[in-house]
Structure formats: C-alpha cells, structure tokens
Design a protein around this motif. Structure first.
Motif, PDB file in Angstrom:
ATOM      1  N   GLY A  44       0.761  -1.238   0.000  1.00  0.00           N
ATOM      2  CA  GLY A  44       0.000   0.000   0.000  1.00  0.00           C
ATOM      3  C   GLY A  44       0.793   1.292   0.000  1.00  0.00           C
ATOM      4  O   GLY A  44       0.279   2.342   0.384  1.00  0.00           O
ATOM      5  N   ARG A  45       2.032   1.237  -0.441  1.00  0.00           N
ATOM      6  CA  ARG A  45       2.856   2.448  -0.435  1.00  0.00           C
ATOM      7  C   ARG A  45       3.981   2.338  -1.448  1.00  0.00           C
ATOM      8  O   ARG A  45       4.257   1.263  -1.978  1.00  0.00           O
ATOM      9  N   PHE A  46       4.625   3.466  -1.704  1.00  0.00           N
ATOM     10  CA  PHE A  46       5.850   3.465  -2.480  1.00  0.00           C
ATOM     11  C   PHE A  46       7.004   3.028  -1.573  1.00  0.00           C
ATOM     12  O   PHE A  46       6.991   3.271  -0.367  1.00  0.00           O
ATOM     13  N   GLY A  47       8.014   2.402  -2.163  1.00  0.00           N
ATOM     14  CA  GLY A  47       9.214   2.095  -1.408  1.00  0.00           C
ATOM     15  C   GLY A  47      10.130   3.307  -1.369  1.00  0.00           C
ATOM     16  O   GLY A  47       9.972   4.255  -2.149  1.00  0.00           O
ATOM     17  N   SER A  48      11.091   3.290  -0.469  1.00  0.00           N
ATOM     18  CA  SER A  48      12.056   4.385  -0.391  1.00  0.00           C
ATOM     19  C   SER A  48      13.301   4.040  -1.207  1.00  0.00           C
ATOM     20  O   SER A  48      13.566   2.870  -1.504  1.00  0.00           O
ATOM     21  N   SER A  49      14.049   5.074  -1.540  1.00  0.00           N
ATOM     22  CA  SER A  49      15.303   4.855  -2.257  1.00  0.00           C
ATOM     23  C   SER A  49      16.236   3.948  -1.465  1.00  0.00           C
ATOM     24  O   SER A  49      16.907   3.078  -2.026  1.00  0.00           O
ATOM     25  N   GLU A  50      16.260   4.144  -0.148  1.00  0.00           N
ATOM     26  CA  GLU A  50      17.139   3.338   0.709  1.00  0.00           C
ATOM     27  C   GLU A  50      16.726   1.867   0.704  1.00  0.00           C
ATOM     28  O   GLU A  50      17.586   0.973   0.707  1.00  0.00           O
ATOM     29  N   GLU A  51      15.413   1.603   0.680  1.00  0.00           N
ATOM     30  CA  GLU A  51      14.951   0.212   0.674  1.00  0.00           C
ATOM     31  C   GLU A  51      15.399  -0.505  -0.603  1.00  0.00           C
ATOM     32  O   GLU A  51      15.822  -1.665  -0.564  1.00  0.00           O
ATOM     33  N   ALA A  52      15.305   0.183  -1.723  1.00  0.00           N
ATOM     34  CA  ALA A  52      15.750  -0.422  -2.982  1.00  0.00           C
ATOM     35  C   ALA A  52      17.267  -0.581  -2.997  1.00  0.00           C
ATOM     36  O   ALA A  52      17.800  -1.610  -3.433  1.00  0.00           O
ATOM     37  N   ALA A  53      17.965   0.445  -2.501  1.00  0.00           N
ATOM     38  CA  ALA A  53      19.429   0.396  -2.497  1.00  0.00           C
ATOM     39  C   ALA A  53      19.955  -0.742  -1.628  1.00  0.00           C
ATOM     40  O   ALA A  53      20.952  -1.384  -1.975  1.00  0.00           O
ATOM     41  N   GLN A  54      19.279  -1.026  -0.534  1.00  0.00           N
ATOM     42  CA  GLN A  54      19.741  -2.095   0.351  1.00  0.00           C
ATOM     43  C   GLN A  54      19.733  -3.450  -0.350  1.00  0.00           C
ATOM     44  O   GLN A  54      20.601  -4.293  -0.101  1.00  0.00           O
ATOM     45  N   VAL A  55      18.770  -3.672  -1.229  1.00  0.00           N
ATOM     46  CA  VAL A  55      18.724  -4.937  -1.970  1.00  0.00           C
ATOM     47  C   VAL A  55      19.888  -4.991  -2.967  1.00  0.00           C
ATOM     48  O   VAL A  55      20.562  -6.018  -3.112  1.00  0.00           O
ATOM     49  N   ALA A  56      20.126  -3.874  -3.660  1.00  0.00           N
ATOM     50  CA  ALA A  56      21.257  -3.827  -4.589  1.00  0.00           C
ATOM     51  C   ALA A  56      22.571  -4.056  -3.860  1.00  0.00           C
ATOM     52  O   ALA A  56      23.451  -4.786  -4.335  1.00  0.00           O
ATOM     53  N   LEU A  57      22.711  -3.466  -2.667  1.00  0.00           N
ATOM     54  CA  LEU A  57      23.954  -3.608  -1.914  1.00  0.00           C
ATOM     55  C   LEU A  57      24.149  -5.034  -1.398  1.00  0.00           C
ATOM     56  O   LEU A  57      25.283  -5.527  -1.336  1.00  0.00           O
ATOM     57  N   PHE A  58      23.063  -5.696  -1.041  1.00  0.00           N
ATOM     58  CA  PHE A  58      23.176  -7.108  -0.680  1.00  0.00           C
ATOM     59  C   PHE A  58      23.776  -7.894  -1.834  1.00  0.00           C
ATOM     60  O   PHE A  58      24.707  -8.694  -1.647  1.00  0.00           O
ATOM     61  N   LEU A  59      23.275  -7.658  -3.042  1.00  0.00           N
ATOM     62  CA  LEU A  59      23.766  -8.394  -4.206  1.00  0.00           C
ATOM     63  C   LEU A  59      25.196  -8.004  -4.560  1.00  0.00           C
ATOM     64  O   LEU A  59      25.964  -8.832  -5.076  1.00  0.00           O
ATOM     65  N   LEU A  60      25.579  -6.764  -4.305  1.00  0.00           N
ATOM     66  CA  LEU A  60      26.956  -6.335  -4.555  1.00  0.00           C
ATOM     67  C   LEU A  60      27.932  -6.914  -3.537  1.00  0.00           C
ATOM     68  O   LEU A  60      29.118  -7.082  -3.829  1.00  0.00           O
ATOM     69  N   SER A  61      27.426  -7.219  -2.352  1.00  0.00           N
ATOM     70  CA  SER A  61      28.304  -7.639  -1.258  1.00  0.00           C
ATOM     71  C   SER A  61      28.601  -9.134  -1.307  1.00  0.00           C
ATOM     72  O   SER A  61      27.944  -9.908  -2.015  1.00  0.00           O
ATOM     73  N   ASP A  62      29.567  -9.543  -0.504  1.00  0.00           N
ATOM     74  CA  ASP A  62      29.929 -10.958  -0.409  1.00  0.00           C
ATOM     75  C   ASP A  62      28.843 -11.783   0.274  1.00  0.00           C
ATOM     76  O   ASP A  62      28.910 -13.021   0.265  1.00  0.00           O
ATOM     77  N   GLN A  63      27.860 -11.126   0.879  1.00  0.00           N
ATOM     78  CA  GLN A  63      26.752 -11.863   1.486  1.00  0.00           C
ATOM     79  C   GLN A  63      25.969 -12.643   0.435  1.00  0.00           C
ATOM     80  O   GLN A  63      25.310 -13.631   0.756  1.00  0.00           O
ATOM     81  N   ALA A  64      26.035 -12.179  -0.814  1.00  0.00           N
ATOM     82  CA  ALA A  64      25.324 -12.856  -1.908  1.00  0.00           C
ATOM     83  C   ALA A  64      26.300 -13.656  -2.770  1.00  0.00           C
ATOM     84  O   ALA A  64      26.153 -13.730  -3.989  1.00  0.00           O
ATOM     85  N   SER A  65      27.273 -14.277  -2.128  1.00  0.00           N
ATOM     86  CA  SER A  65      28.362 -14.932  -2.858  1.00  0.00           C
ATOM     87  C   SER A  65      27.928 -16.125  -3.702  1.00  0.00           C
ATOM     88  O   SER A  65      28.680 -16.570  -4.572  1.00  0.00           O
ATOM     89  N   TYR A  66      26.726 -16.658  -3.472  1.00  0.00           N
ATOM     90  CA  TYR A  66      26.249 -17.799  -4.257  1.00  0.00           C
ATOM     91  C   TYR A  66      25.001 -17.424  -5.060  1.00  0.00           C
ATOM     92  O   TYR A  66      24.168 -18.256  -5.369  1.00  0.00           O
TER      93      TYR A  66
END
Length: 249
Positions: free
Chosen positions: A212-234
């Motif tokens: 029921g709302r728009f997401g924030s820039s930070e919420e979207a960026a956090q997903v991108a940063l997860f994928l950029l980080s070693d946390q998403a190594s697989y």
C-alpha cells in the motif's frame, strides 16, 4: 557493518535516488565510490553528500563515446573495481500512436545500449570475484498501459543480466538485477507528466501494491547492496523484485 571495507564500487546514475542512497550506504560501510550522472544539480548534490575522495563524474549513458571515457576515468583514478551497479536509466510513458524514432532511440540508447557499452569497457576493470548489479524494472511483468517501449528496454536488460552472468562465471564475477516497483525517487521527472497526472498515477499505483505504499530509495538500495556484497556470494543470474508485492498479483 563493514561489508564494503576496502572495496571500490561504481554506480552509474548514482547522483540521485536509489543510486545516491546506495553510494552513501557503501561509504558508511567502509567502501569507496564513484558515481555518474548528467544533471548538474544532481552532480552538485552528490558532491556535497559524499565524502572527499569520492568520484563524482559527469557521464551520459546515451552517448556511445561516454562509455569509453568512463572506462578510462575509472581505470586512471580507481584502477580495478570490486563492483558495478548499472543504475542509469529513464522511462517515458505515452500513447502508442505517438511513439516516434526519437522516443524509441532515447530510451533504448540509455537503458540498453548504455549498459552494453559500459560493460564492454568495465569488465576488464572488475576484479575476479566482483559483482555487478543491473537496475531492471517490474514493467515487463505488468503490461502497463502506454509503457511498451520502457518495458521492452527493461526486458532487454533482464536478458543481458543473465547472459553476462554466464559469461563472467569463470572469473567468479556475479551478475544480478533488481526489479524496482514504485520507488520514491525523481523517476516521474522524466515521464513528461503534469503534477495532476503524477498524483493520479501515484494513487493508482498504490492500489496495485499489497503493502500500500511506495518504497524508499534506501529500501531499494539495500537490496542492490546485498547483491553487490559478499553476502550474496552464491547468487548470480537472478532478479530480485523490490516492489512491495506488486508483481505477485
């Protein structure tokens, strides 16, 4: 957290919205960033918001020569990089009977040709074990009225992501995409809509989002940063929806 300690990350379209939010978070987590943009106001904003030592570069993804210039600047000033977020893009919605070559070429040049040419220059600079994130969209999945060309360009980006993931797997470079839904950015600025149309469009979109709302820039960026980080190594060749559940209906 210090997920990006000692890492160098390039974000195209990183002087506003999701890109700038991501750049700030990377710096907070110990990383170095380079961001690109075209608007002088946004370039100035990024220059103020990011610490000294960050690279804030004017670079137009629609210009085929700009990709070579970007690669040369990154190589000269950063050397190798550990991650790239290809985030530059724009959308323009309109009646299908009014689509012309200029409209088609404008979106295609920025959203498809730009990333292709940028990747050609940046791949040699990405360290083995690095990561690439591409900003796609939910548009190809929604069949939005008056959004055919934009949806087509973002569908192409999704296909490119999977192909790049296969090509770069041998160097352990992961390539993934995020598909943002309605995010509170300056995205509407590029659509040529009046304030009334933006308000009406916003209300209509919120009804389509289970949260029921728009997401924030930070919420979207956090997903991108997860994928950029070693946390998403697989994780590679994948697409993460960041849409408040919009595409699950």
């Amino acid at each position: 957290m210090d997920r990006f300690k000692g890492k160098r990350i390039l974000i195209t379209g990183g002087t506003s919205g999701m890109g700038l939010a991501g750049a700030k978070l990377i710096v907070e987590e110990g990383g170095e960033v380079a961001v690109t943009g075209t608007s002088q106001n946004h370039l100035d904003e990024a220059g103020r918001d990011l610490p000294s030592g960050s690279l804030v570069l004017r670079n137009d993804a629609s210009d085929p020569e700009a990709a070579r210039e970007l690669g040369a600047k990154i190589k000269d000033q950063m050397g190798s990089i550990d991650g790239v977020w290809l985030n530059a893009g724009f959308g323009k919605f309109g009646d299908n009977t009014e689509i012309d070559a200029e409209t088609f070429d404008g979106m295609t040049n920025v959203n498809v040709r730009g990333p292709v040419l940028q990747m050609a220059q940046l791949i040699p600079l990405i360290s083995d074990g690095g990561s690439v994130v591409v900003t796609a969209s939910v548009s190809p999945y929604l069949g939005q009225p008056q959004g055919a060309v934009y949806a087509a360009t973002k569908g192409a980006v999704t296909a490119l992501t999977r192909a790049w993931a296969a090509d770069l797997a041998g160097r352990n470079i992961r390539v993934n995409s995020i598909a943002p839904g309605p995010i509170e950015t300056n995205f509407f600025e590029g659509m040529g809509l009046s304030d009334e149309e933006v308000e009406g469009f916003s209300k209509q979109i919120k009804k389509m989002v289970p949260l029921g709302r728009f997401g924030s820039s930070e919420e979207a960026a956090q997903v991108a940063l997860f994928l950029l980080s070693d946390q998403a190594s697989y994780v590679t060749g994948s697409q993460y929806m960041v849409d408040g559940g919009m595409t699950m209906r």
